[in-house]
Design a protein around this motif. Sequence first.
Motif, PDB file in Angstrom:
ATOM      1  N   CYS A 112       2.146  12.059   2.512  1.00  0.00           N
ATOM      2  CA  CYS A 112       2.736  10.762   2.794  1.00  0.00           C
ATOM      3  C   CYS A 112       4.019  10.739   2.318  1.00  0.00           C
ATOM      4  CB  CYS A 112       1.771  10.011   2.249  1.00  0.00           C
ATOM      5  SG  CYS A 112       0.430   9.382   3.641  1.00  0.00           S
TER       6      CYS A 112
ATOM      7  N   CYS B 297       0.663   5.263   7.283  1.00  0.00           N
ATOM      8  CA  CYS B 297      -0.505   5.178   6.348  1.00  0.00           C
ATOM      9  C   CYS B 297      -0.904   3.717   6.053  1.00  0.00           C
ATOM     10  CB  CYS B 297      -0.323   6.023   5.206  1.00  0.00           C
ATOM     11  SG  CYS B 297      -1.901   6.264   4.118  1.00  0.00           S
TER      12      CYS B 297
ATOM     13  N   CYS C 257      -0.585   8.056  -1.367  1.00  0.00           N
ATOM     14  CA  CYS C 257      -1.833   8.368  -1.503  1.00  0.00           C
ATOM     15  C   CYS C 257      -1.892   9.998  -1.572  1.00  0.00           C
ATOM     16  CB  CYS C 257      -2.947   7.614  -0.430  1.00  0.00           C
ATOM     17  SG  CYS C 257      -2.340   7.963   1.437  1.00  0.00           S
TER      18      CYS C 257
ATOM     19  N   GLY D 192       0.948  -0.963   0.101  1.00  0.00           N
ATOM     20  CA  GLY D 192      -0.058  -0.006  -0.123  1.00  0.00           C
ATOM     21  C   GLY D 192       0.818   1.253   0.093  1.00  0.00           C
ATOM     22  N   CYS D 193       0.211   2.423   0.552  1.00  0.00           N
ATOM     23  CA  CYS D 193       1.456   3.511   0.619  1.00  0.00           C
ATOM     24  C   CYS D 193       2.541   3.153   1.506  1.00  0.00           C
ATOM     25  CB  CYS D 193       0.508   4.589   1.433  1.00  0.00           C
ATOM     26  SG  CYS D 193       1.177   6.212   1.512  1.00  0.00           S
TER      27      CYS D 193
ATOM     28  N   GLU E 246      -2.208   2.895   3.042  1.00  0.00           N
ATOM     29  CA  GLU E 246      -3.671   3.151   2.634  1.00  0.00           C
ATOM     30  C   GLU E 246      -3.373   2.035   1.235  1.00  0.00           C
ATOM     31  OE1 GLU E 246      -6.858   3.110   0.629  1.00  0.00           O
ATOM     32  OE2 GLU E 246      -6.630   4.205   2.532  1.00  0.00           O
TER      33      GLU E 246
END
Length: 302
Positions: free
Chosen positions: A69, A47, A65, A41-42, A49
């Motif tokens: 970030c 985070c 994202c 993810g991120c 995300e």
Amino acid sequence: TTPNSNINRKQLQHSTTMPFNHNFADDDEEYLIGVVRKARGCFNVNCREPSATKRCAKCQVAVYCSKECQFNDWNDDNVPHKKVCKLYRDNTAADMRPEGNGQKGAVALGLLSVGLITEEVCTKAMKDRSDAFLAEAKRCLDIDLKNDEYGFRKATIGLAAAVVCNLGKIRLQCAATVHDSESEIGFGRGMVTVNHIIFEEVGEGGDEDVRRRLHPPSGAGDIPEQCRDVVVEKLKSFFRRANNKYGISIQSVNYGRGMSWMSDEDFRDAKKELEGVNGGNMIIWIPDMAYAMEDAMRDATK
């Protein structure tokens, strides 16, 4: 998640007169990088995300994202992206991982070296790379066979094998050579050599005594006996796959670092077994002469 070995590969769509395609693994490798992005993810550790899609413009591996970030990850207290960005790029970007003769390094090895994938995922990815190579080699060999008016040629490849300590493990590493009359890249016109077609763990390499035994000041080095049996099984698996799935047999094996034991009489039966899964075709076994001479000189002075 592991790489998808059933995706449509570009090399199967090329014209029947195209020389060997050194981008044979691009589809699999782009998929693998996508798997890494999706799994992490991120890249901002605070985070993660899963729907992050904004790529770092430099390494093209990390995704975020938001700009916030990205900024936070760039300046992270533990592993700031500014310290690993170049490392990611150097190990995955096509223009940063050339290996000579028009080749590109294996992305899976780069991702493993920087800790972005596990050993298990790397092993699967390297087998996908091996399959992609065999499919592309088959395409080129089929063209050569059709153009061989005398019927002398066969669908064969050669291997250059070695056992080394790499990324904390004892590994079997093999390059493959394939004939391609259309190619001008490689060891002279018509011969193409591609690295890391086999990259398999055969034992633990963290022990200093093991590393010294495998990488002595001179000579080919040696590996524990149990590792020898694993090397033979890994070669069998590749030979069987090349022969049964692609109709390709192994013509020769040039063996070097960590494999001088292949010259011993004790391994005559193992060689016969390897030829048995090679469609019954004889294999030319060629020791690396530089190592063989060093070993012989050392033995003579004992």
